[in-house]
Motif scaffolding. Structure first.
Motif, PDB file in Angstrom:
ATOM      1  N   ALA A  29       0.849  -1.193   0.000  1.00 53.37           N
ATOM      2  CA  ALA A  29       0.000   0.000   0.000  1.00 53.37           C
ATOM      3  C   ALA A  29       0.880   1.236   0.000  1.00 53.37           C
ATOM      4  O   ALA A  29       1.823   1.337   0.792  1.00 53.37           O
ATOM      5  N   TYR A  30       0.573   2.162  -0.891  1.00 53.20           N
ATOM      6  CA  TYR A  30       1.285   3.431  -0.985  1.00 53.20           C
ATOM      7  C   TYR A  30       0.320   4.515  -0.524  1.00 53.20           C
ATOM      8  O   TYR A  30      -0.644   4.832  -1.219  1.00 53.20           O
ATOM      9  N   LEU A  31       0.556   5.048   0.649  1.00 54.55           N
ATOM     10  CA  LEU A  31      -0.336   6.059   1.203  1.00 54.55           C
ATOM     11  C   LEU A  31      -0.025   7.428   0.606  1.00 54.55           C
ATOM     12  O   LEU A  31       1.144   7.750   0.359  1.00 54.55           O
ATOM     13  N   ALA A  32      -1.064   8.222   0.399  1.00 52.57           N
ATOM     14  CA  ALA A  32      -0.862   9.615   0.027  1.00 52.57           C
ATOM     15  C   ALA A  32      -0.140  10.299   1.173  1.00 52.57           C
ATOM     16  O   ALA A  32      -0.210   9.852   2.326  1.00 52.57           O
ATOM     17  N   GLY A  33       0.563  11.368   0.890  1.00 52.36           N
ATOM     18  CA  GLY A  33       1.231  12.115   1.949  1.00 52.36           C
ATOM     19  C   GLY A  33       0.221  12.524   3.007  1.00 52.36           C
ATOM     20  O   GLY A  33      -0.808  13.121   2.695  1.00 52.36           O
ATOM     21  N   GLN A  34       0.506  12.162   4.246  1.00 53.86           N
ATOM     22  CA  GLN A  34      -0.408  12.482   5.343  1.00 53.86           C
ATOM     23  C   GLN A  34      -0.059  13.857   5.896  1.00 53.86           C
ATOM     24  O   GLN A  34       1.071  14.110   6.301  1.00 53.86           O
ATOM     25  N   CYS A  35      -1.061  14.719   5.894  1.00 52.79           N
ATOM     26  CA  CYS A  35      -0.902  16.121   6.273  1.00 52.79           C
ATOM     27  C   CYS A  35      -1.561  16.377   7.621  1.00 52.79           C
ATOM     28  O   CYS A  35      -2.406  15.596   8.063  1.00 52.79           O
ATOM     29  N   PRO A  36      -1.232  17.498   8.265  1.00 53.01           N
ATOM     30  CA  PRO A  36      -1.826  17.824   9.562  1.00 53.01           C
ATOM     31  C   PRO A  36      -3.194  18.493   9.420  1.00 53.01           C
ATOM     32  O   PRO A  36      -3.413  19.606   9.891  1.00 53.01           O
ATOM     33  N   LEU A 123       3.669  22.450   8.230  1.00 56.90           N
ATOM     34  CA  LEU A 123       5.063  22.270   8.611  1.00 56.90           C
ATOM     35  C   LEU A 123       5.569  20.845   8.454  1.00 56.90           C
ATOM     36  O   LEU A 123       6.779  20.625   8.434  1.00 56.90           O
ATOM     37  N   VAL A 124       4.652  19.856   8.381  1.00 56.89           N
ATOM     38  CA  VAL A 124       5.050  18.444   8.364  1.00 56.89           C
ATOM     39  C   VAL A 124       4.169  17.670   7.394  1.00 56.89           C
ATOM     40  O   VAL A 124       2.964  17.935   7.286  1.00 56.89           O
ATOM     41  N   GLU A 125       4.771  16.692   6.727  1.00 57.88           N
ATOM     42  CA  GLU A 125       4.027  15.738   5.907  1.00 57.88           C
ATOM     43  C   GLU A 125       4.757  14.402   5.980  1.00 57.88           C
ATOM     44  O   GLU A 125       5.987  14.373   6.085  1.00 57.88           O
ATOM     45  N   LEU A 126       4.002  13.319   5.917  1.00 54.98           N
ATOM     46  CA  LEU A 126       4.579  11.979   6.036  1.00 54.98           C
ATOM     47  C   LEU A 126       4.117  11.108   4.877  1.00 54.98           C
ATOM     48  O   LEU A 126       2.929  10.958   4.625  1.00 54.98           O
ATOM     49  N   ASP A 127       5.094  10.542   4.178  1.00 54.18           N
ATOM     50  CA  ASP A 127       4.856   9.625   3.064  1.00 54.18           C
ATOM     51  C   ASP A 127       5.161   8.220   3.564  1.00 54.18           C
ATOM     52  O   ASP A 127       6.236   7.975   4.114  1.00 54.18           O
ATOM     53  N   VAL A 128       4.206   7.290   3.393  1.00 55.36           N
ATOM     54  CA  VAL A 128       4.323   5.948   3.966  1.00 55.36           C
ATOM     55  C   VAL A 128       4.039   4.877   2.921  1.00 55.36           C
ATOM     56  O   VAL A 128       3.106   5.002   2.131  1.00 55.36           O
ATOM     57  N   THR A 129       4.842   3.826   2.946  1.00 56.83           N
ATOM     58  CA  THR A 129       4.587   2.609   2.172  1.00 56.83           C
ATOM     59  C   THR A 129       4.479   1.463   3.180  1.00 56.83           C
ATOM     60  O   THR A 129       5.307   1.343   4.083  1.00 56.83           O
ATOM     61  N   ALA A 130       3.453   0.637   3.002  1.00 54.84           N
ATOM     62  CA  ALA A 130       3.234  -0.486   3.931  1.00 54.84           C
ATOM     63  C   ALA A 130       3.071  -1.780   3.150  1.00 54.84           C
ATOM     64  O   ALA A 130       2.499  -1.799   2.060  1.00 54.84           O
ATOM     65  N   ALA A 131       3.581  -2.863   3.733  1.00 56.10           N
ATOM     66  CA  ALA A 131       3.358  -4.212   3.214  1.00 56.10           C
ATOM     67  C   ALA A 131       2.128  -4.747   3.936  1.00 56.10           C
ATOM     68  O   ALA A 131       2.112  -4.821   5.170  1.00 56.10           O
ATOM     69  N   LEU A 132       1.106  -5.096   3.197  1.00 56.86           N
ATOM     70  CA  LEU A 132      -0.140  -5.520   3.820  1.00 56.86           C
ATOM     71  C   LEU A 132      -0.058  -6.947   4.332  1.00 56.86           C
ATOM     72  O   LEU A 132       0.438  -7.835   3.639  1.00 56.86           O
ATOM     73  N   PRO A 133      -0.546  -7.140   5.562  1.00 54.31           N
ATOM     74  CA  PRO A 133      -0.509  -8.493   6.151  1.00 54.31           C
ATOM     75  C   PRO A 133      -1.455  -9.438   5.428  1.00 54.31           C
ATOM     76  O   PRO A 133      -2.376  -9.015   4.771  1.00 54.31           O
TER      77      PRO A 133
END
Length: 133
Positions: A29-36, A123-133
């Motif tokens: 899963a490639y998440l969109a950049g998570q914003c505040p 001020l912050v953003e987080l880009d996340v990639t996850a391996a799905l269980p």
């Protein structure tokens, strides 16, 4: 599915992350950049990097839960912080490593100081990639 995190011999030590994360197989899963942003789309904590980190963590936890994943399933993060001050960057890293999302930052991670992000006062953003269980 197996997730293996390693630090190859000969490379510098890290403050919690690993240089390499390998996933044996499965869906990603490639998440969109998570914003505040809160649920109404309003920016949380203008000028308050800590409040913004906390909102980014809450949003990321919600997105991961929605796909049946958790912080331990994260295989890559990129953290963007509007600052060129190393103490601010380090403070964001520390706050993330102490958050409910902390396990996500044991994987391959990159922390960047940037000039600007997409929303006014963000001020912050987080880009996340996850391996799905």
């Amino acid at each position: 599915m197996t997730i293996t995190r390693t630090n190859p011999v000969g490379l510098h030590g890290t403050p919690g992350y690993h240089h390499v994360t390998v996933v044996s197989a499965g869906r990603t899963a490639y998440l969109a950049g998570q914003c505040p942003l809160d649920s109404t789309g309003a920016l949380v904590g203008p000028g308050d990097v800590g409040a913004q980190v906390d909102q980014v963590v809450a949003n990321t936890m919600a997105v991961l839960a929605s796909i049946g994943a958790g912080p331990e399933d994260v295989v890559r993060t990129v953290i963007y912080v509007v600052s060129d001050d190393r103490s601010v960057l380090g403070g964001v890293w520390s706050r993330l490593r102490e958050s409910p999302l902390a396990a996500a930052f044991a994987s391959a991670s990159t922390l960047l100081g940037v000039a600007q992000l997409g929303f006014t006062d963000q001020l912050v953003e987080l880009d996340v990639t996850a391996a799905l269980p």
